[in-house]
Write a protein that holds these residues in place. Structure first.
Motif, mmCIF file in Angstrom:
data_model
loop_
_atom_site.group_PDB
_atom_site.id
_atom_site.type_symbol
_atom_site.label_atom_id
_atom_site.label_comp_id
_atom_site.label_asym_id
_atom_site.label_seq_id
_atom_site.Cartn_x
_atom_site.Cartn_y
_atom_site.Cartn_z
ATOM 1 N N PHE A 70 -5.559 -4.564 8.541
ATOM 2 C CA PHE A 70 -5.356 -4.161 7.144
ATOM 3 C C PHE A 70 -4.288 -3.071 7.089
ATOM 4 N N CYS A 71 -3.530 -3.070 5.990
ATOM 5 C CA CYS A 71 -2.595 -1.976 5.710
ATOM 6 C C CYS A 71 -2.433 -1.857 4.205
ATOM 7 N N ASN A 72 -2.162 -0.656 3.745
ATOM 8 C CA ASN A 72 -1.940 -0.477 2.314
ATOM 9 C C ASN A 72 -0.436 -0.481 2.014
ATOM 10 N N PRO A 73 -0.050 -0.520 0.739
ATOM 11 C CA PRO A 73 1.382 -0.594 0.400
ATOM 12 C C PRO A 73 2.204 0.574 0.937
ATOM 13 N N VAL A 74 1.599 1.771 1.021
ATOM 14 C CA VAL A 74 2.354 2.919 1.544
ATOM 15 C C VAL A 74 2.710 2.691 3.012
#
Length: 664
Positions: A164-168
């Motif tokens: 998982f990764c977030n947009p930042v």
């Protein structure tokens, strides 16, 4: 029976093509306290009913009449409404069970079944569905938070593969979520220490095995996919389940660029504040010292001149006294600079063309002297096509330009180029260098040299008095006060300064003056005028040699000239002229500093008592002081700063004489 409470009982859809079986199931469900939302005998009918009123649970026969069997119908209902499905069938072969698993069924009942089995299966299916729905909501809530925070967040599994990764995190690394999912963490996140660009090793597997939170890595840079360096802090921690089972590692990347810029900006502002305070303190000290020293040095000049006049021309002591007198005059010039340094405000201003001021400065012996002293230095002047207009004091601006140009010549020493440029510029964003230059329109003066680079430490002390050091061959321009005086004049004109120095490029000083926007016409001091005249001019100066020189020059261009060595004699001459006992005096040229404590302002004030319309020009070895300003407010015209050229004096005399008589 389902627990009795205020909530309505779960609604169940029955999909069964055998009418008797369907009725039997319906009766059982009603007896168990459930509600029936629909009973359908085909897949098509069930789909239509589910769209009209979504059920809480579906009891679905696998083998249905029609084109759509129970398994396909269950997939479509689940996709549309999300309702859990429990299959009913008389078949238990592996193929049927395998197909039922594909539909993500929540239960499986073999016909015939008992009512107790039916109830247990329904309750388990409802509970499982509620838990899965809650977990899904929690996951979406958590992902929303992670996607909303300002830091980059990545999670890996126990093998170090990104899940998982977030947009930042996408923005920081330059990788999209699809690109980085399934890749090794160290393949996507490349970290190096800022001090030596050595690799930062972060092993997700080791964090999982030891179940530890490594110390955060500070002062590191992230090398993103495009190769750009971004200052970050990296934090890591094991990602654990409720039963303390480690599921992977969570990483947080905090972009410290803004913080580092803020710290650098704060340090820059602190340096500027300290520099401004230091210059102000030096100015106050200089002003006070100059006032004290002036009273000490003036008698030296006066008494040495008196003694020289008493000696015979061949007396050896006369030559020695002349040296003392000249040295004292040089000291007075330094005092004038100190006073300028201590008075960074309130100049007598008028609209001026910056180009014309520079041209007047360059069209003088000053530039010729520089070129003779530094014959291998080329000089270039690049004026703006549309001359920028500023509100300024001509004499002080000329002095500032001379000091800056002299500094540029001295900085080169050998072979090089001094370049002077003017332009009218609109600044759209803050310029941060030696001094913050705000947005707006400015008249810009740039003076650059091709000398060696100046260190940041020297730039910070660039305008301090006597900060320049001699290298044994070339020393700082002037008396060591030149740049400090230039700074004082710039600040007095509400100007701003930027100093840039780069290896192989030399140093460029940019001076920003607010563009003049007033209604008055620009003063033209460079016009070609006929300097000759026939009027009577009174020269008041305690320096006999200078007085004789000025008188001789003005006589050569037609004027009638009389002289006075002090203020008292000059006032007496004006008094007699008004009484008709001497020639009418059209103009007085007054030296500001004279003996006996009776200076130019005192003299002019006394003259006005006898002739309120008396025209006058002030002359001084000092810059524009408060006493000179007071004289100008009383009616005096221009102030000429010594040393001045005779041609400059003649133009000032003609301009003042041509002015209309002052009203009283």
């Amino acid at each position: 029976m389902p627990p009795k409470n205020s909530a309505p009982p779960p609604s169940i859809m029955i999909v069964e093509d055998e009418a008797i079986v369907a009725k039997d199931i319906e009766n059982s469900l009603l007896g168990l306290g459930y509600s029936i939302c629909a009973v359908s005998s085909s897949g098509e009918e069930a789909l239509a009913a589910a769209r009209e009123k979504p059920p809480d649970l579906v009891l679905m026969d696998i083998m249905l009449k029609g084109e759509t069997d129970g398994i396909e119908t269950a997939k479509q209902i689940t996709s549309h409404s999300g309702a859990p499905v429990v299959f009913l069938t008389a078949f238990s072969d592996e193929s049927t069970i395998g197909r039922a698993k594909e539909a993500n069924a929540f239960g499986y009942l073999l016909k015939p079944f008992e009512e107790r089995e039916l109830r247990t299966t329904i309750e388990m299916a409802l509970y499982k569905h509620a838990m899965e729905l809650k977990l899904k909501q929690n996951r979406e809530w958590l992902e929303t938070i992670l996607r909303s925070i300002a830091d980059g967040v990545l999670t890996t599994n126990v093998d170090g593969l990104i899940e998982f990764c977030n947009p930042v995190a996408e923005a920081l690394t330059g990788w999209t979520a699809d690109e980085m999912t399934g890749r090794r963490f160290d393949e996507v996140v490349v970290l190096k220490r800022k001090r030596d660009m050595s690799a930062v090793e972060i092993n997700p597997g080791l964090i999982v095995r030891e179940n530890t939170c490594p110390s955060p890595e500070n002062e590191v840079v992230l090398i993103n996919k495009a190769g750009r360096q971004i200052a970050v802090e990296c934090h890591a921690a094991p990602l654990t389940h409720l039963d303390d089972k480690i599921l992977g590692v969570v990483f947080v990347l905090h972009d410290t660029t803004a913080r580092q810029k803020a710290v650098a900006r704060e340090q820059m502002f602190q340096r500027r504040l300290f520099r401004a305070q230091r210059m102000e303190s030096l100015g106050m000290l200089a002003d006070g010292v100059a006032g004290q020293l002036r009273h000490i040095i003036e008698p030296i000049v006066e008494y040495s001149r008196t003694m020289v006049n008493k000696l015979t021309p061949g007396d050896d002591i006369k030559q020695d006294l002349t040296v003392i007198q000249n040295s004292a005059r040089k000291a007075i010039e330094i005092l004038g600079n100190l006073i300028t340094l201590g008075q960074m405000r309130d100049y007598a201003m008028e609209p001026l063309s910056l180009n014309a001021i520079i041209e007047d400065t360059l069209d003088s012996p000053f530039l010729r002297e520089q070129q003779q002293a530094f014959p291998l230095v080329e000089f270039r002047f690049e004026p703006a096509l549309q001359p920028p207009v500023i509100n300024g004091c001509k004499q002080n601006l000329i002095e500032m330009i001379r000091n800056l140009v002299a500094n540029a010549y001295t900085a080169i020493g050998g072979t090089g180029v001094v370049r002077v440029l003017t332009e009218r510029g609109k600044i759209n964003e803050l310029i941060s260098g030696f001094e913050a230059v705000e947005t707006g329109e400015y008249a810009v003066l740039k003076i650059s040299d091709t000398g060696p680079e100046i260190s940041e430490e020297k730039i910070n002390r660039f305008f301090e008095p006597f900060a320049g050091k001699s290298d044994g061959k070339h020393s700082s321009p002037g008396n060591g006060l030149g740049m400090a005086v230039a700074y004082a004049i710039i600040k007095g004109h509400k100007g701003m300064i930027d100093v840039q120095s780069r290896p192989g490029k030399g140093t460029e000083i940019s001076v920003y003056f607010p563009v003049y926007t007033g209604p008055d016409q620009v003063a033209d001091h460079s016009e070609t005028i006929d300097v000759q005249g026939v009027e009577t001019v009174l020269i008041v100066d305690d320096d006999a040699d200078l007085r004789k020189t000025i008188m001789g020059y003005l006589r050569s261009i037609g004027y009638k000239v009389i002289g006075a060595g002090n203020g008292a004699d000059a006032v007496e001459l004006v008094k007699k002229a008004v009484a008709g006992q001497g020639p009418a005096i059209d103009l007085v040229i007054l030296d500001m500093i004279m003996p006996d404590g009776f200076d130019g302002l005192d003299t002019y004030t006394a003259m006005l008592k006898f002739n309120p319309r008396q025209k006058a020009i002030m002359a001084s070895g000092f810059s524009i002081t408060n006493r000179i300003k007071n004289a100008i407010q009383l009616g005096a015209g221009e102030c000429l700063l010594k040393p001045y050229e005779c041609e400059e004096l003649a133009k000032a005399v003609r301009r003042e004489l041509d002015k209309p008589a002052r009203k009283t």
